[in-house]
Write an enzyme that holds these catalytic residues in place. Structure first.
Site, short mmCIF file in Angstrom:
data_model
loop_
_atom_site.label_atom_id
_atom_site.label_comp_id
_atom_site.label_asym_id
_atom_site.label_seq_id
_atom_site.Cartn_x
_atom_site.Cartn_y
_atom_site.Cartn_z
N MET D 1 0.81 -1.20 0.00
CA MET D 1 0.00 0.00 0.00
C MET D 1 0.84 1.25 0.00
O MET D 1 0.59 2.15 0.83
CB MET D 1 -0.86 0.02 1.27
CG MET D 1 -2.10 -0.80 1.14
SD MET D 1 -1.87 -2.45 1.76
CE MET D 1 -3.57 -3.02 1.72
N PRO D 2 1.76 1.35 -0.89
CA PRO D 2 2.55 2.59 -0.80
C PRO D 2 1.76 3.79 -1.31
O PRO D 2 0.92 3.69 -2.20
CB PRO D 2 3.75 2.33 -1.71
CG PRO D 2 3.78 0.86 -1.93
CD PRO D 2 2.35 0.42 -1.85
N TYR D 3 2.06 4.92 -0.68
CA TYR D 3 1.57 6.23 -1.12
C TYR D 3 2.80 7.12 -1.21
O TYR D 3 3.59 7.17 -0.26
CB TYR D 3 0.57 6.79 -0.10
CG TYR D 3 0.32 8.27 -0.24
CD1 TYR D 3 -0.65 8.75 -1.12
CD2 TYR D 3 1.07 9.19 0.48
CE1 TYR D 3 -0.86 10.11 -1.26
CE2 TYR D 3 0.86 10.56 0.34
CZ TYR D 3 -0.11 11.00 -0.53
OH TYR D 3 -0.31 12.35 -0.67
#
Lengths: 72, 72, 72, 72, 72, 72
Positions: D1-3
């Site tokens: 879930m990278p942002y």
């Protein structure tokens, strides 16, 4: 002292929707954490479609392909 | 390597005020932490009044009611 | 309604230095913009040296090479 | 879930450059961390030159003095 | 594609409260904006009391003085 | 003057992976925008699984159900 930042794509969010976001998110956060609303700030940041990438693609390109972020 | 983000409501902040913010905050941070100013960045982000919520209300609505954020 | 985030490398910042940062930055921002300090929040975020990159290098590696961020 | 948030000065970044940033950064992050690109979001935020401070000076002032951020 | 960051002081927020924050804020944002929850991310960041300043004072000092952020 | 923040779930990211993220993202950003790497900072922020929500659920709960963010 909660501070909440909401980032969304800039796609015609109305003043009324912004007020609903601010009211709704403030209610959730202050109720769950029992916080004073006068210490609670919410900032909405609208991002141009060219500037938001999803799965390596610009959202503006996804929209041109007919791909939306709408709830089904 | 400090990085500082200043978020304020967009209410006529002048170029001179921005320069004062940048200079003043850089001075405080580099002096307190003994940091090289050439590694110190300051970013000012101005937020539309409709997009900043306080105590569950849009700041634009608060301003219409005559409620300001001014120092008394 | 200013909100200020200060990001620094986690290198032994003391409680006193944090208080000086909070006081100093709040003073600058509220004075330059004539804002009520009771609407002003400052958040300090300390970042591990392995997690801060400068010029493509981890700060932890730079420190091992004797390269600091100190003011000269 | 990278942002991932990329903040740059607003100096004529083209749509193509934004797409390259989104594609390139998504590739790096999903490959290094073995993440699903469909869980990876990239947001580009362009900052006015008056609003970005470096070494205590507004970038707009630095540019007027002929100082750029270009790779040499 | 909303992304929401919630910053709160680190004062014993439980796993259940975090789940309530995530569920509640996601519901508000996806309903108001009609967005797909599978494109909606919420990040909670807990800040040490020494690192959050309010009105120029460390929250840890305010707490020692008996000043809380609780809803009255 | 780019500044890049990478937020990822805290799931055993190694020092080597962090270095690869910093190097890779710095290369992409400085090459696409022709920027001096000495003005480019990258900050990695690891978020506890209880603190990252996706589709209204804590990532820690998703992991317990066997749902990962891995590339397929």
């Amino acid at each position: 002292m909660p501070y909440i930042k909401i980032e969304v794509t800039k796609e015609g969010v109305t003043r009324e929707q912004k007020q609903q976001l601010i009211k709704g998110v403030t209610d959730v956060v202050t109720q769950v954490l029992n916080k004073d609303p006068h210490l609670t700030h919410v900032v909405i940041q609208e991002i141009e479609l060219d500037n938001w990438g999803y799965a390596g693609e610009q959202t503006s390109v996804l929209r041109e392909k007919g791909i939306t972020a709408e709830r089904k």
